[in-house]
Design a protein around this motif. Structure first.
Motif, PDB file in Angstrom:
ATOM      1  N   TYR A 161       0.825  -1.201   0.000  1.00 57.57           N
ATOM      2  CA  TYR A 161       0.000   0.000   0.000  1.00 57.57           C
ATOM      3  C   TYR A 161       0.866   1.261   0.000  1.00 57.57           C
ATOM      4  O   TYR A 161       0.656   2.173  -0.797  1.00 57.57           O
ATOM      5  CB  TYR A 161      -0.920  -0.015   1.223  1.00 57.57           C
ATOM      6  CG  TYR A 161      -1.836   1.170   1.307  1.00 57.57           C
ATOM      7  CD1 TYR A 161      -3.068   1.157   0.673  1.00 57.57           C
ATOM      8  CD2 TYR A 161      -1.476   2.302   2.020  1.00 57.57           C
ATOM      9  CE1 TYR A 161      -3.919   2.248   0.748  1.00 57.57           C
ATOM     10  CE2 TYR A 161      -2.318   3.395   2.103  1.00 57.57           C
ATOM     11  CZ  TYR A 161      -3.536   3.367   1.465  1.00 57.57           C
ATOM     12  OH  TYR A 161      -4.369   4.454   1.537  1.00 57.57           O
ATOM     13  N   VAL A 162       1.830   1.308   0.894  1.00 55.78           N
ATOM     14  CA  VAL A 162       2.696   2.486   1.007  1.00 55.78           C
ATOM     15  C   VAL A 162       3.500   2.699  -0.273  1.00 55.78           C
ATOM     16  O   VAL A 162       3.640   3.827  -0.750  1.00 55.78           O
ATOM     17  CB  VAL A 162       3.625   2.361   2.238  1.00 55.78           C
ATOM     18  CG1 VAL A 162       4.709   3.429   2.228  1.00 55.78           C
ATOM     19  CG2 VAL A 162       2.814   2.431   3.524  1.00 55.78           C
ATOM     20  N   GLY A 206       5.638   8.262  -3.790  1.00 56.06           N
ATOM     21  CA  GLY A 206       5.944   9.551  -4.403  1.00 56.06           C
ATOM     22  C   GLY A 206       5.026  10.666  -3.955  1.00 56.06           C
ATOM     23  O   GLY A 206       5.326  11.841  -4.142  1.00 56.06           O
ATOM     24  N   LYS A 207       3.919  10.314  -3.337  1.00 55.22           N
ATOM     25  CA  LYS A 207       2.936  11.298  -2.902  1.00 55.22           C
ATOM     26  C   LYS A 207       3.007  11.579  -1.405  1.00 55.22           C
ATOM     27  O   LYS A 207       2.332  12.472  -0.914  1.00 55.22           O
ATOM     28  CB  LYS A 207       1.537  10.813  -3.258  1.00 55.22           C
ATOM     29  CG  LYS A 207       1.353  10.631  -4.748  1.00 55.22           C
ATOM     30  CD  LYS A 207       0.021  10.007  -5.063  1.00 55.22           C
ATOM     31  CE  LYS A 207      -0.055   9.746  -6.562  1.00 55.22           C
ATOM     32  NZ  LYS A 207      -1.068   8.791  -6.904  1.00 55.22           N
ATOM     33  N   LEU A 208       3.818  10.820  -0.693  1.00 55.67           N
ATOM     34  CA  LEU A 208       3.932  11.011   0.743  1.00 55.67           C
ATOM     35  C   LEU A 208       4.839  12.201   1.048  1.00 55.67           C
ATOM     36  O   LEU A 208       5.811  12.449   0.330  1.00 55.67           O
ATOM     37  CB  LEU A 208       4.504   9.762   1.419  1.00 55.67           C
ATOM     38  CG  LEU A 208       3.640   8.511   1.351  1.00 55.67           C
ATOM     39  CD1 LEU A 208       4.385   7.324   1.961  1.00 55.67           C
ATOM     40  CD2 LEU A 208       2.335   8.719   2.090  1.00 55.67           C
ATOM     41  N   PRO A 209       4.559  12.928   2.137  1.00 54.12           N
ATOM     42  CA  PRO A 209       5.374  14.096   2.474  1.00 54.12           C
ATOM     43  C   PRO A 209       6.676  13.751   3.199  1.00 54.12           C
ATOM     44  O   PRO A 209       7.446  14.651   3.534  1.00 54.12           O
ATOM     45  CB  PRO A 209       4.450  14.897   3.395  1.00 54.12           C
ATOM     46  CG  PRO A 209       3.593  13.867   4.038  1.00 54.12           C
ATOM     47  CD  PRO A 209       3.390  12.791   2.989  1.00 54.12           C
TER      48      PRO A 209
END
Length: 70
Positions: free
Chosen positions: A42-43, A48-51
């Motif tokens: 999932y992660v 690429g979208k995680l801060p």
């Protein structure tokens, strides 16, 4: 310590978005033969979208091995 209710993946993403003091997400890979695990899958689809950066460590590490790499 954070305690959340609900689906693990959704709760984790919500926590990361709400708490801006996290600097990295470290997750342990499953030691089973079915792959790294559902949380890692999932992660990784959202990395690429995680801060924050994500680090995956082998799930079978001992406490001493974890200390050595941290």
């Amino acid at each position: 310590v954070y305690i959340r209710e609900g689906k693990l993946t959704e709760a984790l993403m919500q926590l990361i978005e709400e708490e801006n003091h996290f600097s990295i997400l470290v997750v342990g890979a499953s030691t089973g033969g079915e792959g790294p695990g559902s949380l890692i899958n999932y992660v990784m689809k959202r990395v690429g979208k995680l801060p924050i950066p994500v680090t995956i460590v082998p799930g079978g590490l001992s406490d001493e091995e974890i200390d050595a790499i941290s």
